[in-house]
Design an enzyme around this catalytic site. Sequence first.
Site, PDB file in Angstrom:
ATOM      1  N   GLU A 107      -1.287 -11.911   6.195  1.00 31.59           N
ATOM      2  CA  GLU A 107      -2.305 -11.014   5.630  1.00 31.59           C
ATOM      3  C   GLU A 107      -3.478 -11.782   5.006  1.00 31.59           C
ATOM      4  O   GLU A 107      -4.635 -11.437   5.254  1.00 31.59           O
ATOM      5  CB  GLU A 107      -1.656 -10.058   4.620  1.00 31.59           C
ATOM      6  CG  GLU A 107      -0.816  -9.000   5.318  1.00 31.59           C
ATOM      7  CD  GLU A 107       0.230  -8.344   4.438  1.00 31.59           C
ATOM      8  OE1 GLU A 107       0.209  -8.572   3.206  1.00 31.59           O
ATOM      9  OE2 GLU A 107       1.077  -7.614   4.982  1.00 31.59           O
ATOM     10  N   ASP A 127      -4.437  -9.895  -3.748  1.00 36.12           N
ATOM     11  CA  ASP A 127      -4.130  -8.632  -3.064  1.00 36.12           C
ATOM     12  C   ASP A 127      -3.301  -7.730  -3.978  1.00 36.12           C
ATOM     13  O   ASP A 127      -2.103  -7.949  -4.175  1.00 36.12           O
ATOM     14  CB  ASP A 127      -3.369  -8.968  -1.767  1.00 36.12           C
ATOM     15  CG  ASP A 127      -3.020  -7.729  -0.949  1.00 36.12           C
ATOM     16  OD1 ASP A 127      -3.148  -6.599  -1.466  1.00 36.12           O
ATOM     17  OD2 ASP A 127      -2.609  -7.901   0.215  1.00 36.12           O
ATOM     18  N   LYS A 138       8.796  -1.506   4.566  1.00 37.76           N
ATOM     19  CA  LYS A 138       8.467  -2.927   4.662  1.00 37.76           C
ATOM     20  C   LYS A 138       9.330  -3.767   3.723  1.00 37.76           C
ATOM     21  O   LYS A 138       9.630  -4.915   4.008  1.00 37.76           O
ATOM     22  CB  LYS A 138       6.991  -3.091   4.323  1.00 37.76           C
ATOM     23  CG  LYS A 138       6.428  -4.459   4.620  1.00 37.76           C
ATOM     24  CD  LYS A 138       4.936  -4.432   4.461  1.00 37.76           C
ATOM     25  CE  LYS A 138       4.290  -5.766   4.594  1.00 37.76           C
ATOM     26  NZ  LYS A 138       2.831  -5.662   4.453  1.00 37.76           N
TER      27      LYS A 138
END
Length: 620
Positions: A188, A212, A88
Amino acid sequence: MSKININLKDGNISKDKKDVIIGIDLGTTNSLVAYINDGEAFPVKDEQGIHALVPSIVHFTEDGNILVGEEAKKMLNVAPERSIYSVKRLMGKSYTDLKKDSDLLGYKVIESEKEELVKISIDDRFYSPVELSAEILKYLKSRIEKELKKEVSKAVITVPAYFNDTQRQATRDAGKLAGLDVLRIVNEPTAASLAYGIGISKEESKTVAIYDLGGGTFDISILEIDNGIFEVLSTHGDTYLGGDDFDRNIIDFWVNNKAVDPVRLQEDKRYGQTVRMNAEHAKITLSSEPFFSINLEGSELSIDTETYEKISSPLIQKTLEACRMAMKDAELETHEIDHVIMVGGSTRMPIVRNAVSTFFSKEVDISLNPDEVVAIGAAIQADILAGNRKDLLLLDITPLSLGIETVGGLMDNIISRNSKIPSRQARNYTTSIDGQKNLKVSVFQGERDMVADNRKLGEFILSGIPPMPAGIPKIQVKFNLDADGILTVEALEERSGVTAQIEIRSQYGISEEDMGRMLLSSIQHAQSDKEKRSLIEAQTEANAIHLATIKFISQNENFLSPEEKEQLNILNKNIRDKIDSGTKDEIHTAMEELNAYSAPLAHKALDQHIGKALGGTKIE
Ligand code: AMP
């Protein structure tokens, strides 16, 4: 000719309400797939019914097989050069973007001087991050198909809020390559809010902070949710801060206490791995117990909560500093935040929860499994798109991608399918021929990689570009799709200011059936399209290098020795041959060989031409 009415606003193609649309959290460390059945979210577990998390790792075995997830993770220490993790981090990035990161990776990222997207080499094959991500997505797709005992073809995939257009497009392409029709790319933090039911009802107006902290990355996002519209007010974070750093702190503590031998830690892979696993085990234990201790080969590895808190504090402070900046950018005070949502495995640590709760002066939302929140939110978004939640407003979206033709007849998407409308997007291009005065902009609609397989909507010519060497003009192509589905395309050469534009009216469209057929064919041809695209891209890149090398030789006649000239000509002829008849990988190898030889010469000659002639994407 009969006029067929198309409403570019209408994104609802499938009438089959039984379709399951899946939600995928494609993470840096772990990925996860979930679906909704009768309003309830189900993250899909492995065959043993234990783990829902799939490590985002792809391993290439020596005999040509591909392993994904836990199986690939086991190979990480055994054959790091064949095990690709953190893909990613590479999505939509050029080598220049990655200079810093590539040193940290155990596998080979191809060096390139230019703005081309990165590739990874294993044996004599080159893989793009899109292909590698597609392997993870294929694995997740097959996992859910096994569980549901039927094929799935539609998905919502999440990406970080800070992902740019190229990174989002790369994620979309990976989905397509995995045989998935990606209905929506969702941020997200938006997914996390949806998982907590925030923003589901229309009239709601909320401001939410999403903290996060995963295994390797940290993000804080501030969202404003109003009438079903999620707006990212600000985002901050650290792409190299996560649970792994907390583990490393524990190891350092043990090294300082002489419980762990630092030399062996470096040199003995197996010992290093055992220590790392124990450090993670200690960290996880301390999330629920006051003390951790284990005996490793006669040494006691132990740590208590108090010590752990002390050594972890600087890391947590770093995340809070990012929160402070995010709040400042959003121009908000902490009391204006309605919810604080915790995402990522590392937010299970009580010290993290407490620190974040204190920072925002608010209880934090932890009722959902922090590893699963994002995938559950993606599944909820998927369920909404499937039309299973009648109460919900669906925003207007464009049902097919809109883009222009670039060198080699390739489609370059500018507004992706399912983008909200109105929508404005722009991208920069340049010329491919010295002294080029005109540039044809051909506008297409569709999902295939070759424009010949898509629908042409119109074309126009930007003329009056002042003569300049190839690659120098800066041409911005702007797409503006208004709320009525009318598309205006404008091209502007920035140095001279010349412009041209075209307006495309929605009526000249196609039927829903044709639209469905176009989508289906894009999925069916994903693999061959991808191969064609990579070959044409490699040929185009190689052609630019070939021409630049000819120029370089002629401009440096006096500087180059006869041997150097001869060698450059041989390598350059090899590139020409491979463009004419080689495979994509052979072309890349030929470019690598020439680059390796010419880069030191180019440096020595202090020549600017190559770099200039090679930058930017070109349209004919
Ligand atoms: P993610 O990338 O979101 O899956 O997060 C994985 C990270 O969460 C890893 O660093 C894990 O060690 C960490 N983690 C998982 N469970 C716990 C726990 N109970 N306490 C502390 N860290 C945890």
